[in-house]
Design an enzyme around this catalytic site. Structure first.
Site, PDB file in Angstrom:
ATOM      1  N   LYS A  53     -73.015  -8.283 -10.347  1.00 32.44           N
ATOM      2  CA  LYS A  53     -72.453  -8.041 -11.681  1.00 32.44           C
ATOM      3  C   LYS A  53     -71.283  -7.067 -11.593  1.00 32.44           C
ATOM      4  O   LYS A  53     -70.237  -7.275 -12.228  1.00 32.44           O
ATOM      5  CB  LYS A  53     -73.555  -7.519 -12.618  1.00 32.44           C
ATOM      6  CG  LYS A  53     -74.501  -8.637 -13.037  1.00 32.44           C
ATOM      7  CD  LYS A  53     -75.813  -8.160 -13.630  1.00 32.44           C
ATOM      8  CE  LYS A  53     -76.735  -9.387 -13.798  1.00 32.44           C
ATOM      9  NZ  LYS A  53     -78.098  -9.044 -14.174  1.00 32.44           N
ATOM     10  N   GLN A  97     -81.313  -3.990 -16.011  1.00 32.30           N
ATOM     11  CA  GLN A  97     -81.814  -5.029 -15.106  1.00 32.30           C
ATOM     12  C   GLN A  97     -83.341  -5.104 -15.203  1.00 32.30           C
ATOM     13  O   GLN A  97     -84.040  -4.107 -15.048  1.00 32.30           O
ATOM     14  CB  GLN A  97     -81.381  -4.691 -13.662  1.00 32.30           C
ATOM     15  CG  GLN A  97     -81.696  -5.768 -12.659  1.00 32.30           C
ATOM     16  CD  GLN A  97     -80.921  -7.069 -12.921  1.00 32.30           C
ATOM     17  OE1 GLN A  97     -79.723  -7.051 -13.129  1.00 32.30           O
ATOM     18  NE2 GLN A  97     -81.633  -8.187 -12.920  1.00 32.30           N
ATOM     19  N   ASP A 120     -77.008  -9.053 -22.950  1.00 26.53           N
ATOM     20  CA  ASP A 120     -78.057  -9.953 -22.439  1.00 26.53           C
ATOM     21  C   ASP A 120     -78.596 -10.861 -23.554  1.00 26.53           C
ATOM     22  O   ASP A 120     -79.257 -11.856 -23.286  1.00 26.53           O
ATOM     23  CB  ASP A 120     -79.220  -9.117 -21.882  1.00 26.53           C
ATOM     24  CG  ASP A 120     -79.434  -9.337 -20.393  1.00 26.53           C
ATOM     25  OD1 ASP A 120     -78.863 -10.304 -19.856  1.00 26.53           O
ATOM     26  OD2 ASP A 120     -80.181  -8.546 -19.787  1.00 26.53           O
TER      27      ASP A 120
END
Ligand code: NDP
Length: 285
Positions: A53, A97, A120
């Site tokens: 990322k 994460q 997200d």
């Protein structure tokens, strides 16, 4: 093999070029999209995802910062960090994460992320907006599935889509997005009787199950579009999807490989969300 391969890597590269161009245009106006990635603990797979990322941000000209916290970080400290990132101008997206260590309540952490920075797409308000059809930051893998369909000329409109899997991160949101694209959607799961017969009715079959090579050729209507979200590691160390690719490719009209299908789209859609959040933060678009 008769099915045409849906090349997720190529489509992902095309979208990244589009994002890069837009980022350069924003840079000329003094705007730089920024993503904060938070990693708690040292899970090897998560470390790889986080590195990828950060690398994607660098390639596109985004600002990024990675917060690596020890596995025994308290929930309070993690929530305090998210609170600071919520306030930080220059950070447009916050990604924590997952999975988090067991002592941390994942839901409390997701809920703490500002909806405007929820790249997200897991915040309950984002999920609610997706459900009622309002504009929102869309969950990355499901959004990637829709891009793969549209960019190969496989519009979901008027098609019967069968989604195998009903998880909150893939099955449910991909079903809602297909519905929004005017497909008729059936959601199947572990209690669905005679799954092969149901799957055979699909014009678009999405497998998001986590069972290696579950979907066989006789589950697929000839010419159907088969999207394999599954990522499973076999004992040999090789990756495979939820679809028995070599078998199903003989019946499918279009099919995604694993790796190289849905997988490359996930980070690309994260970048797309970060760009979108940055534009919104500056009242653009
Ligand atoms: P979950 O385990 O959360 O959900 C799996 C779903 O599949 C459940 O709804 C379950 O049903 C259903 N299911 C399980 N076994 C069967 C079966 N034999 N027949 C029918 N349905 C079944 O998984 P995720 O949704 O998180 O992930 C699915 C797959 O996608 C995994 O391989 C994962 O690694 C991959 N993935 C890939 C991503 C990418 O970037 N490409 C991103 C996220 C996930 P029930 O609800 O009844 O238990």
């Amino acid at each position: 093999m008769s099915g045409q391969i849906i090349d997720g890597k190529r489509i992902s590269d095309t979208i990244r070029e589009e994002i890069k161009r837009e980022t350069a245009e924003l840079a000329a106006r003094g705007i730089r999209p920024g993503l904060a990635v938070v990693l708690v603990g040292e899970d090897p797979a998560s470390q790889v995802y986080v590195r990828n990322k950060a690398k994607a941000c660098e390639d596109l000209g985004f600002y990024s910062e990675v917060h690596r916290l020890p596995a025994d970080t308290s929930q309070e400290n993690l929530l305090a960090l998210i609170g600071r990132l919520n306030e930080q101008t220059g950070i447009n997206g916050i990604l924590v994460q997952l999975p988090l260590p067991k002592h941390i309540d994942e839901k409390a952490v997701i809920d703490a992320i500002s909806v405007d920075k929820d790249v997200d797409g897991f915040h309950p308000v984002s999920v609610g907006n997706l459900t009622i059809g309002d504009d929102s930051l869309l969950p990355c893998t499901p959004a990637g599935v829709i891009e793969l369909l549209k960019r190969t000329g496989n519009s979901p409109a008027g098609k019967h889509a069968v989604v195998i899997g009903r998880s909150n991160i893939v099955g449910k949101p991909v079903s809602l997005l297909l519905l929004r694209e005017n497909a008729t959607v059936t959601i199947a799961h572990s209690r669905t009787p005679d799954l092969p017969a149901l799957a055979r009715q699909a014009d678009i079959l999405v497998a998001a199950v986590g069972v290696p090579k579950l979907v066989k050729k006789d589950w697929v209507k000839p010419g159907a579009v088969v999207i394999d979200v599954g990522i499973n590691r076999l004992e040999t160390g090789k990756l495979c999807g939820d679809v028995d690719f070599d078998d199903v490719a003989q019946a499918a009209g279009w099919i995604t490989p694993v790796p190289g299908g849905v997988g490359p789209m996930t980070i690309t859609m994260l970048m797309s969300n970060t760009l979108k959040a940055a534009k919104r933060a500056h009242g653009i678009g």
